[in-house]
Scaffold this motif. Structure first.
Motif, short mmCIF file in Angstrom:
data_model
loop_
_atom_site.label_atom_id
_atom_site.label_comp_id
_atom_site.label_asym_id
_atom_site.label_seq_id
_atom_site.Cartn_x
_atom_site.Cartn_y
_atom_site.Cartn_z
N UNK A 172 0.86 -1.33 -0.06
CA UNK A 172 0.20 0.02 -0.08
C UNK A 172 0.95 1.32 -0.12
N UNK A 173 0.72 2.05 -0.96
CA UNK A 173 1.73 3.18 -1.16
C UNK A 173 0.77 4.38 -0.92
N UNK A 174 1.50 5.59 -0.49
CA UNK A 174 1.07 6.87 -0.30
C UNK A 174 2.10 7.77 -1.00
N UNK A 175 1.96 8.57 -2.01
CA UNK A 175 2.75 9.68 -2.59
C UNK A 175 2.42 11.07 -2.11
N UNK A 176 3.46 11.72 -1.64
CA UNK A 176 3.25 13.05 -1.19
C UNK A 176 3.77 14.13 -1.85
N UNK A 177 3.40 15.05 -2.32
CA UNK A 177 4.19 15.99 -3.17
C UNK A 177 3.53 17.37 -3.06
N UNK A 178 4.43 18.46 -3.02
CA UNK A 178 3.85 19.84 -2.70
C UNK A 178 3.53 20.42 -4.01
N UNK A 179 3.64 19.89 -5.12
CA UNK A 179 3.24 20.34 -6.48
C UNK A 179 1.65 19.90 -6.91
N UNK A 180 1.08 20.70 -7.81
CA UNK A 180 -0.22 20.45 -8.43
C UNK A 180 -0.22 19.28 -9.19
N UNK A 181 0.86 18.68 -9.73
CA UNK A 181 0.90 17.37 -10.35
C UNK A 181 2.26 16.63 -10.08
N UNK A 182 2.20 15.50 -10.68
CA UNK A 182 3.32 14.71 -10.64
C UNK A 182 4.28 15.20 -11.55
N UNK A 183 5.64 15.10 -11.24
CA UNK A 183 6.85 15.45 -12.20
C UNK A 183 6.57 16.76 -12.66
N UNK A 184 6.28 17.67 -11.86
CA UNK A 184 5.77 19.01 -12.28
C UNK A 184 6.92 19.68 -13.23
N UNK A 185 8.12 19.36 -12.84
CA UNK A 185 9.47 20.05 -13.66
C UNK A 185 9.53 19.35 -14.97
N UNK A 186 9.16 18.19 -15.11
CA UNK A 186 9.45 17.26 -16.37
C UNK A 186 8.23 17.06 -17.12
N UNK A 187 7.19 17.11 -17.05
CA UNK A 187 6.02 16.69 -17.67
C UNK A 187 5.08 17.64 -17.79
#
Length: 307
Positions: A172-187
């Protein structure tokens, strides 16, 4: 410089950058003396494999492609394994290791970077796992193998890869990030949205626009209580920080080299001091630290011609 011309090329570090540089040097010069000083065994492995090891049920030892001793024999260099460099003296063209001085004609700092752990509170923050090296994975492999619930701090390239790998491994995985989307600087947003859907299909809970505010040990001292900035609470068995990298610049700073985000180098990868170069994740080129495979390979090939 003439008094140091017979001294070896000295490289601090034994990661991708260091070994690619040695390979590039050996393509044109089989005889120049090279000494490598590294804080670990000097084993050769592919760092991206760390992001896929759990689903493949691989141990750290499974990821080793060649031992440090084998690399030294194959590439004809002198390996000083498990040797911490205490200081660099650019004026004397020497480094000091365990009280002993070693001269260099050219010095290459390839000390890489360490995993960034965002600021947070709690008495259990010392239990945060980082996976930026084979040694870190070896320390954490048993904990991660037994963990059923894992929280990953960071939704960048490494964080998403780790999250998907852990989910594929049945956790079971929880992913936490401060940006509005995943990989914000790349995608772009559309691609990031598709990535989110794929991760959710694997069962990953994604918490964007958020951050971990505290980590405490649970009453049984085994699991962890993680609180997010929005007040959400999670009970997990392990927390991994994959929130970016911080260049290892301590040695360079001690030596008086120019430091900004990383060790500042020019177009020839020379630092602010003559005959001292920086390569890989610790180096800052044109204002940027480019912690990616392709720039490191290109820089290693170029630096080989310089040193």
């Amino acid at each position: 410089m003439s008094e140091y011309i017979d001294a070896p090329i000295v490289i601090i570090g034994s990661g991708l950058a260091a070994y690619q540089l040695i390979k590039a040097i050996r393509r044109s010069d089989q005889m120049v003396t090279i000494q490598v000083f590294t804080a670990d065994n000097g084993d050769d492995y592919n760092k991206p494999d760390l992001s896929h090891a759990m689903s493949k049920q691989q141990l750290a030892s499974d990821l080793v492609r060649a031992s440090g001793v084998e690399m030294a024999r194959e590439l004809n260099f002198e390996l000083h394994a498990n040797s911490y460099v205490d200081s660099i003296n650019p004026d004397q063209h020497k480094i000091k290791v365990a009280g002993e001085a070693y001269s260099y004609a050219k010095l290459v700092i390839a000390t890489g970077a360490k995993a960034f752990v965002p600021p947070m509170s709690g008495k259990a923050i010392d239990r945060i796992v980082t996976l930026n090296s084979l040694q870190e994975y070896q320390v954490a492999e048993q904990e991660l193998a037994l963990a059923k619930r894992v929280l990953v701090i960071g939704g960048g390239l490494i964080g998403t890869e780790l999250s998907m790998d852990l989910a594929t491994a049945g956790k079971q995985v929880i992913t936490v990030d401060p940006c509005e989307q995943l990989m914000a600087n790349l995608l772009p947003e559309y691609v990031a949205t598709q990535l989110s859907k794929k991760m959710q299909q694997l069962g990953v809970h994604i918490a964007l626009n958020n951050r971990v505010s505290s980590i405490e040990s649970s009453s049984n001292e085994q699991s962890l209580q993680v609180e997010l900035a929005n007040g959400e609470l999670f009970t997990v068995d392990s927390v991994i920080s994959a929130a970016g990298l911080q260049p290892n610049t301590q040695l360079a700073k001690q030596a008086g080299l120019r430091i900004e985000q990383g060790i500042v180098v020019d177009k020839q990868l020379q630092t602010s001091t003559v005959d001292v170069y920086a390569l890989g994740d610790c180096a800052q080129i044109d204002g940027k630290v480019m912690a990616y495979l392709q720039p490191t390979l290109l820089c290693a090939n170029a630096l080989a011609k310089t040193v």
